[in-house]
Design an enzyme around this catalytic site. Structure first.
Site, PDB file in Angstrom:
ATOM      1  N   GLU A 135       0.852  -1.202   0.000  1.00 51.37           N
ATOM      2  CA  GLU A 135       0.000   0.000   0.000  1.00 51.37           C
ATOM      3  C   GLU A 135       0.881   1.242   0.000  1.00 51.37           C
ATOM      4  O   GLU A 135       1.899   1.285   0.690  1.00 51.37           O
ATOM      5  CB  GLU A 135      -0.874  -0.039   1.252  1.00 51.37           C
ATOM      6  CG  GLU A 135      -2.246   0.510   1.058  1.00 51.37           C
ATOM      7  CD  GLU A 135      -3.106  -0.276   0.092  1.00 51.37           C
ATOM      8  OE1 GLU A 135      -3.312   0.221  -1.041  1.00 51.37           O
ATOM      9  OE2 GLU A 135      -3.584  -1.363   0.450  1.00 51.37           O
ATOM     10  N   ASP A 145       3.001   2.209  -4.935  1.00 54.01           N
ATOM     11  CA  ASP A 145       3.018   2.382  -6.400  1.00 54.01           C
ATOM     12  C   ASP A 145       3.810   3.622  -6.816  1.00 54.01           C
ATOM     13  O   ASP A 145       4.670   3.554  -7.685  1.00 54.01           O
ATOM     14  CB  ASP A 145       1.598   2.391  -6.982  1.00 54.01           C
ATOM     15  CG  ASP A 145       0.651   3.362  -6.303  1.00 54.01           C
ATOM     16  OD1 ASP A 145       1.013   3.920  -5.227  1.00 54.01           O
ATOM     17  OD2 ASP A 145      -0.443   3.579  -6.840  1.00 54.01           O
ATOM     18  N   GLY A 152     -17.973   1.869  -4.905  1.00 56.93           N
ATOM     19  CA  GLY A 152     -17.314   2.805  -4.002  1.00 56.93           C
ATOM     20  C   GLY A 152     -16.881   2.195  -2.682  1.00 56.93           C
ATOM     21  O   GLY A 152     -16.663   2.900  -1.706  1.00 56.93           O
ATOM     22  N   GLY A 181     -14.140   0.319  -2.413  1.00 59.05           N
ATOM     23  CA  GLY A 181     -12.711   0.045  -2.468  1.00 59.05           C
ATOM     24  C   GLY A 181     -12.380  -1.226  -3.231  1.00 59.05           C
ATOM     25  O   GLY A 181     -11.239  -1.671  -3.229  1.00 59.05           O
ATOM     26  N   LEU A 182     -13.378  -1.814  -3.891  1.00 58.06           N
ATOM     27  CA  LEU A 182     -13.143  -3.045  -4.661  1.00 58.06           C
ATOM     28  C   LEU A 182     -13.055  -2.769  -6.152  1.00 58.06           C
ATOM     29  O   LEU A 182     -12.966  -3.679  -6.969  1.00 58.06           O
ATOM     30  CB  LEU A 182     -14.240  -4.071  -4.372  1.00 58.06           C
ATOM     31  CG  LEU A 182     -14.333  -4.475  -2.910  1.00 58.06           C
ATOM     32  CD1 LEU A 182     -15.429  -5.502  -2.695  1.00 58.06           C
ATOM     33  CD2 LEU A 182     -13.014  -5.038  -2.434  1.00 58.06           C
ATOM     34  N   SER A 220     -15.420   0.309 -10.849  1.00 61.25           N
ATOM     35  CA  SER A 220     -15.205   1.048 -12.105  1.00 61.25           C
ATOM     36  C   SER A 220     -14.189   0.324 -12.984  1.00 61.25           C
ATOM     37  O   SER A 220     -14.383   0.222 -14.198  1.00 61.25           O
ATOM     38  CB  SER A 220     -14.778   2.492 -11.832  1.00 61.25           C
ATOM     39  OG  SER A 220     -13.551   2.546 -11.140  1.00 61.25           O
ATOM     40  N   ASP A 256      -5.633  -1.125 -10.356  1.00 62.45           N
ATOM     41  CA  ASP A 256      -6.997  -1.669 -10.373  1.00 62.45           C
ATOM     42  C   ASP A 256      -7.322  -2.303 -11.719  1.00 62.45           C
ATOM     43  O   ASP A 256      -7.837  -3.419 -11.799  1.00 62.45           O
ATOM     44  CB  ASP A 256      -8.024  -0.560 -10.092  1.00 62.45           C
ATOM     45  CG  ASP A 256      -7.833   0.057  -8.728  1.00 62.45           C
ATOM     46  OD1 ASP A 256      -6.993  -0.451  -7.958  1.00 62.45           O
ATOM     47  OD2 ASP A 256      -8.509   1.061  -8.440  1.00 62.45           O
ATOM     48  N   TYR A 276      -2.481  13.099   0.968  1.00 65.95           N
ATOM     49  CA  TYR A 276      -1.824  12.187   0.021  1.00 65.95           C
ATOM     50  C   TYR A 276      -0.659  12.876  -0.671  1.00 65.95           C
ATOM     51  O   TYR A 276       0.419  12.300  -0.808  1.00 65.95           O
ATOM     52  CB  TYR A 276      -2.805  11.663  -1.040  1.00 65.95           C
ATOM     53  CG  TYR A 276      -3.858  10.759  -0.466  1.00 65.95           C
ATOM     54  CD1 TYR A 276      -3.509   9.602   0.235  1.00 65.95           C
ATOM     55  CD2 TYR A 276      -5.212  11.063  -0.612  1.00 65.95           C
ATOM     56  CE1 TYR A 276      -4.473   8.775   0.777  1.00 65.95           C
ATOM     57  CE2 TYR A 276      -6.180  10.236  -0.069  1.00 65.95           C
ATOM     58  CZ  TYR A 276      -5.815   9.100   0.614  1.00 65.95           C
ATOM     59  OH  TYR A 276      -6.773   8.292   1.153  1.00 65.95           O
TER      60      TYR A 276
HETATM   61  P1  ADP Z   1     -15.158   2.006  -7.069  1.00 65.46           P
HETATM   62  O1  ADP Z   1     -14.231   2.230  -5.924  1.00 65.46           O
HETATM   63  O2  ADP Z   1     -16.145   0.920  -6.777  1.00 65.46           O
HETATM   64  O3  ADP Z   1     -14.433   1.827  -8.365  1.00 65.46           O
HETATM   65  P2  ADP Z   1     -15.945   4.427  -8.359  1.00 65.46           P
HETATM   66  O4  ADP Z   1     -16.638   5.634  -7.861  1.00 65.46           O
HETATM   67  O5  ADP Z   1     -14.608   4.548  -8.927  1.00 65.46           O
HETATM   68  O6  ADP Z   1     -15.998   3.346  -7.176  1.00 65.46           O
HETATM   69  O7  ADP Z   1     -16.845   3.747  -9.495  1.00 65.46           O
HETATM   70  C1  ADP Z   1     -18.208   3.561  -9.280  1.00 65.46           C
HETATM   71  C2  ADP Z   1     -18.956   3.956 -10.549  1.00 65.46           C
HETATM   72  O8  ADP Z   1     -18.804   2.919 -11.545  1.00 65.46           O
HETATM   73  C3  ADP Z   1     -20.440   4.064 -10.325  1.00 65.46           C
HETATM   74  O9  ADP Z   1     -20.780   5.359  -9.880  1.00 65.46           O
HETATM   75  C4  ADP Z   1     -20.991   3.781 -11.713  1.00 65.46           C
HETATM   76  O10 ADP Z   1     -20.908   4.930 -12.540  1.00 65.46           O
HETATM   77  C5  ADP Z   1     -20.029   2.739 -12.242  1.00 65.46           C
HETATM   78  N1  ADP Z   1     -20.522   1.375 -11.935  1.00 65.46           N
HETATM   79  C6  ADP Z   1     -19.932   0.453 -11.159  1.00 65.46           C
HETATM   80  N2  ADP Z   1     -20.670  -0.668 -11.071  1.00 65.46           N
HETATM   81  C7  ADP Z   1     -21.770  -0.454 -11.826  1.00 65.46           C
HETATM   82  C8  ADP Z   1     -22.941  -1.221 -12.127  1.00 65.46           C
HETATM   83  N3  ADP Z   1     -23.114  -2.444 -11.630  1.00 65.46           N
HETATM   84  N4  ADP Z   1     -23.860  -0.664 -12.947  1.00 65.46           N
HETATM   85  C9  ADP Z   1     -23.688   0.585 -13.431  1.00 65.46           C
HETATM   86  N5  ADP Z   1     -22.624   1.353 -13.180  1.00 65.46           N
HETATM   87  C10 ADP Z   1     -21.673   0.859 -12.383  1.00 65.46           C
HETATM   88 MG    MG Z   2     -13.048   3.263  -9.110  1.00 63.36          MG
END
Ligand code: ADP
Ligand code: MG
Length: 381
Positions: free
Chosen positions: A34, A37, A121, A123-124, A127, A172, A222
């Site tokens: 952690e 990177d 959102g 942390g997994l 996106s 990621d 950060y």
């Molecule tokens: P994370 O940490 O999970 O990556 P982000 O905020 O970076 O969180 O990404 C989340 C975004 O990705 C959501 O707001 C949405 O736009 C998109 N997303 C993720 N999963 C889905 C899903 N199952 N259906 C539609 N959009 C999704």
């Molecule tokens: Mg993300």
């Protein structure tokens, strides 16, 4: 998975008629490594059994028609830069199309229906799962799989940078594209070389506990961490702390601030911990893996100072319950802990963590058991 697939098939048939090809990609965890990177060190992620799945079919138009089952929304967009959709989720897919095109790849119009179970959102990296699912699909459908996997990860990263306003690293998307069942992947952030290591923790579960807190960050902590690392690297005459060891650091101790010293100490020790965990995994020694996770937590909390009360509390509960390893996962100041939990204490630990956390902070943490699984792939003809 089966259920999700059936649902997607059904919605696709209703909306577009017939069927397309099914693709999937996954969210990810990072076992250890952690804040390494940007110091040229190692990260050690793996894809998990939480996925985004999409059914896609070329439509012979210059237009994409996409339905999100989870958001229950339909969006159409063209493939030129000026055709960017405004819906956040659709921008991830549009961005992937554009990043493929920018690299000289082919993208034609398609119809798609998708859904997922990667918590958003938490942390997994839902996106990255979304990006790599579509990047993999576009490569398979329109480019004869001629785009190499690392480029697919960069297409996802470029999407975040250029279409979603997130200035992320490569981990990621890398994990989501390269993920392989039963394996973690050590990525060298300096050379970008990677190596698979077996991760098959028989008798243990990997459990994420999401504190659901995110502390407001004042004066960019950060950036301040990065600046500390850069200052120490400079004092040592190395490009990044990857090239430093504790002996070198101790030799300049009197020339740098105490704060910078402890920041650099964490980074140097963390690099060695990732390597130690890889060695331990080759021997199937999950006790050592767990010890290193606790050491990372301690370093992030006391030396790097990116923890918070809630995460330290979750770490204490893990230790008190006899959990083998536990640490903050992600940048810190909230979010998740990742825990290596013996099967026989799993239920008791989760119950205890939920109860005590709720008593203290007024809400239960969210808990996700994960299994290291395949990343981006095609799942039907
Ligand atoms: P994370 O940490 O999970 O990556 P982000 O905020 O970076 O969180 O990404 C989340 C975004 O990705 C959501 O707001 C949405 O736009 C998109 N997303 C993720 N999963 C889905 C899903 N199952 N259906 C539609 N959009 C999704
Ligand atoms: Mg993300």
């Amino acid at each position: 998975m089966e259920e999700m697939q059936e649902k997607i098939r059904k919605v696709f048939a209703e909306r577009f008629g017939g069927e397309g090809t099914l693709y999937a990609s996954a969210g990810r965890i990072n076992l250890i490594g952690e804040h390494t990177d940007y110091n040229g060190g190692f990260v050690f992620p793996g894809a998990i059994d939480k996925v985004i799945m999409a059914e896609i079919r070329s439509n012979g138009m210059q237009k994409c028609r996409v339905f999100s089952i989870d958001i229950n929304q339909y969006v159409e967009f063209g493939l030129r830069e000026e055709d960017a959709p405004k819906e956040g989720w659709a921008r991830y897919i549009f961005g992937v199309c554009r990043e493929v095109i920018k690299r000289g790849g082919t993208v034609e119009g398609f119809d798609a229906v998708f859904a997922g179970n990667v918590p958003l959102g938490a942390g997994l990296s839902s996106s990255a799962a979304l990006e790599s699912c579509f990047a993999f699909a576009l490569n398979d459908m329109f480019n004869g799989n001629s785009i190499d996997k690392f480029e697919l990860a960069k297409i996802g990263q470029g999407t975040e940078h250029n279409y979603c306003g997130v200035n992320c690293g490569i981990m990621d998307q890398f994990a989501s594209v390269f993920g392989k069942k039963g394996n973690l992947i050590r990525l060298d952030c300096r050379s970008l070389e990677h190596e698979y290591f077996p991760f098959d923790p028989d008798g243990y579960k990997l459990v994420l506990i999401d504190s659901v807190v995110k502390h407001e960050l004042k004066d960019s902590p950060y950036n301040r961490r990065r600046e500390s690392c850069e200052r120490v690297a400079k004092a040592l005459g190395v490009e990044t702390l990857r090239d430093a060891d504790m002996k070198m650091l101790d030799a300049v101790k009197s020339e740098i601030t105490a704060e910078d010293y402890f920041r650099a100490k964490y980074v140097i020790e963390e690099k060695d911990r990732v390597l130690a965990v890889c060695d331990a995994l080759l021997k199937g020694d999950y006790k050592t893996v767990g010890e290193k996770m606790y050491e990372t937590h301690r370093g992030l909390s006391k030396d790097y100072e990116v923890s918070c009360e809630e995460l330290d509390f979750l770490n204490d509960i893990a230790r008190e319950n006899g959990v083998t390893g536990s640490r903050i996962m992600g940048g810190g100041f909230g979010g998740c802990t990742i825990n290596l939990v013996p099967d026989e204490i799993h239920d008791r630990f989760i119950a205890d963590a939920k109860k005590r956390f709720a008593e203290k902070y007024g809400h239960e943490p969210k808990v996700y058991d994960v299994i290291i699984s395949d990343g981006a792939r095609r799942i039907s003809e």
